[in-house]
Design an enzyme around this catalytic site. Structure first.
Site, PDB file in Angstrom:
ATOM      1  N   TYR A  66       0.827  -1.217   0.000  1.00 50.69           N
ATOM      2  CA  TYR A  66       0.000   0.000   0.000  1.00 50.69           C
ATOM      3  C   TYR A  66       0.860   1.265   0.000  1.00 50.69           C
ATOM      4  O   TYR A  66       0.451   2.289  -0.554  1.00 50.69           O
ATOM      5  CB  TYR A  66      -0.998  -0.027   1.169  1.00 50.69           C
ATOM      6  CG  TYR A  66      -2.147  -0.958   0.848  1.00 50.69           C
ATOM      7  CD1 TYR A  66      -3.180  -0.542   0.007  1.00 50.69           C
ATOM      8  CD2 TYR A  66      -2.176  -2.262   1.312  1.00 50.69           C
ATOM      9  CE1 TYR A  66      -4.210  -1.404  -0.345  1.00 50.69           C
ATOM     10  CE2 TYR A  66      -3.203  -3.133   0.972  1.00 50.69           C
ATOM     11  CZ  TYR A  66      -4.222  -2.692   0.141  1.00 50.69           C
ATOM     12  OH  TYR A  66      -5.236  -3.547  -0.222  1.00 50.69           O
TER      13      TYR A  66
ATOM     14  N   ARG B   7       1.409   1.803  -3.582  1.00 47.82           N
ATOM     15  CA  ARG B   7       0.189   2.302  -4.243  1.00 47.82           C
ATOM     16  C   ARG B   7       0.009   3.797  -3.944  1.00 47.82           C
ATOM     17  O   ARG B   7      -0.376   4.576  -4.787  1.00 47.82           O
ATOM     18  CB  ARG B   7      -1.060   1.550  -3.767  1.00 47.82           C
ATOM     19  CG  ARG B   7      -1.089   0.043  -3.967  1.00 47.82           C
ATOM     20  CD  ARG B   7      -1.349  -0.341  -5.400  1.00 47.82           C
ATOM     21  NE  ARG B   7      -0.242  -0.039  -6.285  1.00 47.82           N
ATOM     22  CZ  ARG B   7       0.918  -0.709  -6.320  1.00 47.82           C
ATOM     23  NH1 ARG B   7       1.127  -1.732  -5.534  1.00 47.82           N
ATOM     24  NH2 ARG B   7       1.881  -0.351  -7.151  1.00 47.82           N
TER      25      ARG B   7
ATOM     26  N   GLN C  32     -15.856   2.901  -5.838  1.00 44.58           N
ATOM     27  CA  GLN C  32     -15.162   1.727  -5.295  1.00 44.58           C
ATOM     28  C   GLN C  32     -13.668   2.010  -5.215  1.00 44.58           C
ATOM     29  O   GLN C  32     -12.910   1.206  -4.705  1.00 44.58           O
ATOM     30  CB  GLN C  32     -15.404   0.514  -6.195  1.00 44.58           C
ATOM     31  CG  GLN C  32     -16.858   0.086  -6.236  1.00 44.58           C
ATOM     32  CD  GLN C  32     -17.116  -0.882  -7.392  1.00 44.58           C
ATOM     33  OE1 GLN C  32     -16.925  -2.080  -7.263  1.00 44.58           O
ATOM     34  NE2 GLN C  32     -17.544  -0.351  -8.523  1.00 44.58           N
ATOM     35  N   ASN C  33     -13.260   3.148  -5.757  1.00 42.90           N
ATOM     36  CA  ASN C  33     -11.830   3.458  -5.817  1.00 42.90           C
ATOM     37  C   ASN C  33     -11.332   3.999  -4.489  1.00 42.90           C
ATOM     38  O   ASN C  33     -12.035   4.745  -3.797  1.00 42.90           O
ATOM     39  CB  ASN C  33     -11.554   4.473  -6.922  1.00 42.90           C
ATOM     40  CG  ASN C  33     -11.961   3.937  -8.279  1.00 42.90           C
ATOM     41  OD1 ASN C  33     -12.138   2.725  -8.425  1.00 42.90           O
ATOM     42  ND2 ASN C  33     -12.132   4.811  -9.253  1.00 42.90           N
ATOM     43  N   VAL C  34     -10.095   3.658  -4.176  1.00 44.17           N
ATOM     44  CA  VAL C  34      -9.510   4.150  -2.928  1.00 44.17           C
ATOM     45  C   VAL C  34      -8.656   5.398  -3.181  1.00 44.17           C
ATOM     46  O   VAL C  34      -8.121   5.975  -2.256  1.00 44.17           O
ATOM     47  CB  VAL C  34      -8.688   3.040  -2.215  1.00 44.17           C
ATOM     48  CG1 VAL C  34      -9.604   1.881  -1.821  1.00 44.17           C
ATOM     49  CG2 VAL C  34      -7.530   2.541  -3.079  1.00 44.17           C
TER      50      VAL C  34
ATOM     51  N   HIS D 134     -14.854   1.377  -0.498  1.00 44.83           N
ATOM     52  CA  HIS D 134     -13.785   0.437  -0.156  1.00 44.83           C
ATOM     53  C   HIS D 134     -12.609   1.099   0.567  1.00 44.83           C
ATOM     54  O   HIS D 134     -11.507   0.571   0.548  1.00 44.83           O
ATOM     55  CB  HIS D 134     -13.295  -0.277  -1.425  1.00 44.83           C
ATOM     56  CG  HIS D 134     -14.347  -1.159  -2.045  1.00 44.83           C
ATOM     57  ND1 HIS D 134     -14.300  -1.604  -3.343  1.00 44.83           N
ATOM     58  CD2 HIS D 134     -15.490  -1.672  -1.513  1.00 44.83           C
ATOM     59  CE1 HIS D 134     -15.370  -2.361  -3.593  1.00 44.83           C
ATOM     60  NE2 HIS D 134     -16.103  -2.408  -2.505  1.00 44.83           N
TER      61      HIS D 134
ATOM     62  N   GLY E 189     -16.728   2.581 -15.468  1.00 42.25           N
ATOM     63  CA  GLY E 189     -15.460   1.891 -15.232  1.00 42.25           C
ATOM     64  C   GLY E 189     -15.466   0.851 -14.138  1.00 42.25           C
ATOM     65  O   GLY E 189     -14.498   0.742 -13.396  1.00 42.25           O
ATOM     66  N   THR E 190     -16.547   0.097 -14.049  1.00 44.10           N
ATOM     67  CA  THR E 190     -16.543  -1.022 -13.101  1.00 44.10           C
ATOM     68  C   THR E 190     -17.072  -2.263 -13.798  1.00 44.10           C
ATOM     69  O   THR E 190     -18.046  -2.190 -14.551  1.00 44.10           O
ATOM     70  CB  THR E 190     -17.368  -0.718 -11.822  1.00 44.10           C
ATOM     71  OG1 THR E 190     -17.484  -1.943 -11.056  1.00 44.10           O
ATOM     72  CG2 THR E 190     -18.749  -0.163 -12.113  1.00 44.10           C
ATOM     73  N   SER E 191     -16.422  -3.399 -13.540  1.00 45.65           N
ATOM     74  CA  SER E 191     -16.847  -4.650 -14.168  1.00 45.65           C
ATOM     75  C   SER E 191     -18.081  -5.216 -13.463  1.00 45.65           C
ATOM     76  O   SER E 191     -18.613  -6.231 -13.889  1.00 45.65           O
ATOM     77  CB  SER E 191     -15.705  -5.662 -14.129  1.00 45.65           C
ATOM     78  OG  SER E 191     -15.340  -5.917 -12.787  1.00 45.65           O
TER      79      SER E 191
HETATM   80  N1  APR Z   1     -12.461   4.162 -18.882  1.00 49.59           N
HETATM   81  C1  APR Z   1     -13.548   3.550 -18.338  1.00 49.59           C
HETATM   82  N2  APR Z   1     -13.566   2.244 -18.011  1.00 49.59           N
HETATM   83  C2  APR Z   1     -12.451   1.526 -18.243  1.00 49.59           C
HETATM   84  C3  APR Z   1     -11.278   2.097 -18.802  1.00 49.59           C
HETATM   85  C4  APR Z   1     -11.321   3.483 -19.129  1.00 49.59           C
HETATM   86  N3  APR Z   1     -10.282   4.119 -19.663  1.00 49.59           N
HETATM   87  N4  APR Z   1     -10.340   1.128 -18.899  1.00 49.59           N
HETATM   88  C5  APR Z   1     -10.897  -0.004 -18.424  1.00 49.59           C
HETATM   89  N5  APR Z   1     -12.163   0.229 -18.023  1.00 49.59           N
HETATM   90  C6  APR Z   1     -13.144  -0.705 -17.460  1.00 49.59           C
HETATM   91  C7  APR Z   1     -12.902  -2.167 -17.743  1.00 49.59           C
HETATM   92  O1  APR Z   1     -13.399  -2.513 -19.047  1.00 49.59           O
HETATM   93  C8  APR Z   1     -13.681  -2.841 -16.621  1.00 49.59           C
HETATM   94  O2  APR Z   1     -15.043  -3.043 -16.977  1.00 49.59           O
HETATM   95  O3  APR Z   1     -13.112  -0.597 -16.056  1.00 49.59           O
HETATM   96  C9  APR Z   1     -13.599  -1.802 -15.483  1.00 49.59           C
HETATM   97  C10 APR Z   1     -12.659  -2.172 -14.375  1.00 49.59           C
HETATM   98  O4  APR Z   1     -13.139  -3.295 -13.707  1.00 49.59           O
HETATM   99  P1  APR Z   1     -12.359  -3.913 -12.449  1.00 49.59           P
HETATM  100  O5  APR Z   1     -10.900  -3.932 -12.765  1.00 49.59           O
HETATM  101  O6  APR Z   1     -13.027  -5.187 -12.099  1.00 49.59           O
HETATM  102  O7  APR Z   1     -12.535  -2.811 -11.295  1.00 49.59           O
HETATM  103  P2  APR Z   1     -13.738  -2.581 -10.283  1.00 49.59           P
HETATM  104  O8  APR Z   1     -15.037  -3.001 -10.865  1.00 49.59           O
HETATM  105  O9  APR Z   1     -13.607  -1.186  -9.784  1.00 49.59           O
HETATM  106  O10 APR Z   1     -13.345  -3.562  -9.111  1.00 49.59           O
HETATM  107  C11 APR Z   1     -14.148  -3.567  -7.955  1.00 49.59           C
HETATM  108  O11 APR Z   1     -12.689  -5.059  -6.795  1.00 49.59           O
HETATM  109  O12 APR Z   1     -10.454  -5.530  -6.554  1.00 49.59           O
HETATM  110  C12 APR Z   1     -11.575  -5.027  -5.928  1.00 49.59           C
HETATM  111  O13 APR Z   1     -11.852  -3.536  -4.144  1.00 49.59           O
HETATM  112  C13 APR Z   1     -11.389  -3.623  -5.464  1.00 49.59           C
HETATM  113  O14 APR Z   1     -12.786  -1.673  -5.733  1.00 49.59           O
HETATM  114  C14 APR Z   1     -12.275  -2.821  -6.384  1.00 49.59           C
HETATM  115  C15 APR Z   1     -13.367  -3.821  -6.711  1.00 49.59           C
END
Ligand code: APR
Length: 229
Positions: A53, A56, A86-88, A104, A172-174
């Site tokens: 961390y 990071r 969800q971002n830190v 988070h 930007g979250t999966s």
């Molecule tokens: N702009 C927007 N979205 C993007 C970009 C971009 N430039 N580049 C990638 N992405 C998308 C990816 O396609 C994906 O769908 O951002 C998403 C990232 O997904 P994850 O990496 O799974 O991140 P997230 O959903 O925030 O993860 C959730 O998991 O690891 C833990 O606690 C951690 O907060 C985190 C949580």
């Protein structure tokens, strides 16, 4: 003013140079999540986890908000904006967003191991936490991060915010990690939902307006679409 709620994830900060989690083959900055982001890892190898961390945090201090962060901050002129992230990282705040809820935890904060409700800001000019660093009562300090397997206390206030939204925007979250991913369930029926991501994201809803773009370009398109609502 309409209430605009943003749910952001790692992709929001990708264009600022902060790497996402699931785009990199399941590894986070070359580490398995179980080795650095669980309470068990901290018990087993606290120095390694603190060091991870610290890296990071040092990396974050080199990063700047991107056009997407700034675009969301600008929307506050026309909307009552709440950001649930969800971002830190602190890039939403640095871009000027006033209402940011971190689900988070926050990389630039620290808390004693026995009380995650008491937090202290970490000074940018002295950003490391080391094994042996304690609060005034002698309790070891740890990163103020919600690790896998830990409770997510901010989920309740986040649900209330989403329930009150007139417009929900997911960026930007999966949508892989719960309970955050479940927030979509609380958006009121019939209210518009936008999703900004360069890749397809699976949701169970078929009424979502998908903006297939990165965060900077996506927020620009979103701002134009919102003018027409
Ligand atoms: N702009 C927007 N979205 C993007 C970009 C971009 N430039 N580049 C990638 N992405 C998308 C990816 O396609 C994906 O769908 O951002 C998403 C990232 O997904 P994850 O990496 O799974 O991140 P997230 O959903 O925030 O993860 C959730 O998991 O690891 C833990 O606690 C951690 O907060 C985190 C949580």
């Amino acid at each position: 003013m309409k209430k605009l709620v943003i749910l952001s994830g790692a992709g929001m900060s990708a264009e600022s140079g902060v790497s996402t989690f699931r785009d990199s083959g399941g590894l986070w900055e070359k580490h398995r999540v179980e080795d650095v982001a669980t309470p068990e890892a901290f018990e087993r190898t606290p120095e390694m986890v603190l060091n991870f961390y610290n890296q990071r945090r040092r990396q974050l201090l080199e990063c700047k908000p991107n056009e997407g962060h700034y675009g969301l901050a600008a929307l506050e002129k026309e909307f009552d904006v709440d950001i649930i992230t969800q971002n830190v990282d602190d890039l939403h705040e640095r871009a000027g967003s006033a209402n940011v809820l971190h689900l988070h935890g926050e990389l630039m904060k620290v808390c004693p191991v026995n009380d995650v409700n008491t937090t202290y800001n970490i000074p940018p000019d002295n950003p490391d936490i080391n094994w042996g660093d304690t609060d005034a009562s002698g309790n070891q300090l740890r990163p103020f991060i919600v690790w896998f397997g830990e409770a997510v206390p901010m989920i309740e206030p986040a649900i209330k915010i989403v329930e009150q939204s007139d417009i929900l925007v997911i960026i930007g979250t999966s949508l892989n990690v719960y309970p955050a991913a479940g927030l979509l369930n609380y958006a009121r029926k019939g209210r518009p939902v936008f999703l900004i991501d360069p890749k397809e994201v699976n949701t169970y809803r078929n009424d979502i307006h998908f903006i297939k773009a990165g965060a900077s370009e996506g927020v620009k398109q979103l701002s134009e679409l919102l003018q027409r609502l």
